[in-house]
Design a protein around this motif. Structure first.
Motif, short mmCIF file in Angstrom:
data_model
loop_
_atom_site.label_atom_id
_atom_site.label_comp_id
_atom_site.label_asym_id
_atom_site.label_seq_id
_atom_site.Cartn_x
_atom_site.Cartn_y
_atom_site.Cartn_z
N ARG A 55 0.84 -1.20 0.00
CA ARG A 55 0.00 0.00 0.00
C ARG A 55 0.87 1.24 0.00
O ARG A 55 1.76 1.38 0.83
N LEU A 56 0.60 2.14 -0.92
CA LEU A 56 1.31 3.42 -0.99
C LEU A 56 0.33 4.52 -0.63
O LEU A 56 -0.63 4.78 -1.35
N ARG A 57 0.57 5.16 0.51
CA ARG A 57 -0.30 6.24 0.98
C ARG A 57 0.19 7.58 0.47
O ARG A 57 1.40 7.82 0.37
N GLY A 58 -0.77 8.45 0.22
CA GLY A 58 -0.42 9.79 -0.25
C GLY A 58 0.34 10.62 0.76
O GLY A 58 1.02 11.58 0.39
N GLN A 59 0.23 10.25 2.05
CA GLN A 59 1.01 10.97 3.07
C GLN A 59 2.50 10.76 2.87
O GLN A 59 3.30 11.59 3.29
N PHE A 60 2.88 9.64 2.26
CA PHE A 60 4.29 9.29 2.14
C PHE A 60 4.79 9.24 0.70
O PHE A 60 5.99 9.43 0.47
N TRP A 61 3.91 8.97 -0.25
CA TRP A 61 4.33 8.77 -1.63
C TRP A 61 3.56 9.72 -2.55
O TRP A 61 2.40 10.03 -2.32
N SER A 62 4.22 10.15 -3.60
CA SER A 62 3.60 11.06 -4.54
C SER A 62 2.70 10.31 -5.52
O SER A 62 2.88 9.11 -5.76
N LEU A 63 1.75 11.03 -6.08
CA LEU A 63 0.86 10.45 -7.08
C LEU A 63 1.66 10.03 -8.31
O LEU A 63 1.34 9.01 -8.95
N GLU A 64 2.69 10.78 -8.64
CA GLU A 64 3.53 10.42 -9.79
C GLU A 64 4.20 9.07 -9.57
O GLU A 64 4.28 8.25 -10.50
N ASN A 65 4.66 8.82 -8.36
CA ASN A 65 5.27 7.52 -8.06
C ASN A 65 4.26 6.39 -8.18
O ASN A 65 4.58 5.29 -8.63
N MET A 66 3.04 6.66 -7.75
CA MET A 66 1.99 5.64 -7.83
C MET A 66 1.70 5.27 -9.28
O MET A 66 1.58 4.09 -9.63
#
Length: 207
Positions: free
Chosen positions: A127-138
């Motif tokens: 799980r990649l949360r927006g608090q820690f990871w950018s939308l671009e990375n997702m």
């Protein structure tokens, strides 16, 4: 287990570490200043120093752990190393779906993206949360894996997400009442331990 070879490494937002550093300093500096003020004249200041050293070592460990957090993605699969060092690897052949949702954040109208890498059974694995990871990375995860991302067209609450994708959320998100009770118990236990510790240092007295 190692990250997939020739993978792209994605790192969480680095400004989070700076925020944590400032917050920790803002909390610990005045606390230990007061403890030293109360204990140096005729108290167990050496015990306070020991506690400060232990707290500093714990923060150093947390800082090192945060800097090791990363996600690696390649055509072969995706791997995540969490805060406690556990490495989870999911080959692309075992990926059932990628789900990108925008969920409400902080109880207001603000929203943050979240990317769920799921098994064929629909259960969250990474799980990649927006608090820690950018939308671009997702989005980079999806394009690198070559797996189409299923994106919900509107912002949803945790309850709505639970209704549509029950396998995505953690147990405490699925049972918020139980999580609140356990948190309250932990706070009370922490308060008792803090009081006993201060009494041991001679800052307070027990009856």
């Amino acid at each position: 287990m190692k990250p997939p070879s020739e993978a792209v490494r994605l790192d969480p937002h680095r400004w989070l570490f700076r925020q944590a550093l400032l917050a920790t300093a803002a909390f610990l500096v005045p606390v230990f200043a007061v403890l030293y003020f109360l204990t140096i004249p005729a108290g167990p200041w050496l015990a306070v120093l020991i506690v400060q050293v232990v707290a500093s070592l714990l923060f150093a460990y947390a800082a090192r752990s945060f800097r090791r957090v990363a996600v690696w993605v390649s055509r072969d699969g995706i791997a995540e190393r969490g805060f406690f060092g556990r490495l989870v690897y999911l080959p692309v052949t075992d990926i059932g779906s990628l789900v990108l949702v925008h969920t409400y954040h902080g109880g207001g109208a603000d929203s943050l993206p979240q990317l769920f890498v799921c098994s064929p059974a629909g259960k969250q694995v990474i799980r990649l949360r927006g608090q820690f990871w950018s939308l671009e990375n997702m989005r980079l995860v999806g394009s690198t894996l070559g797996v189409q991302i299923t994106e919900l067209g509107e912002t949803v609450s945790a309850r709505e997400l639970l209704e549509q994708y029950p396998g995505l959320l953690y147990w405490f998100e699925r049972r918020p009442a139980l999580a609140v009770v356990l948190f309250a118990v932990a706070v009370v236990a922490g308060g008792v331990l803090l009081y006993v510790g201060l009494a041991w240092l001679g800052v307070t007295t027990t009856t």
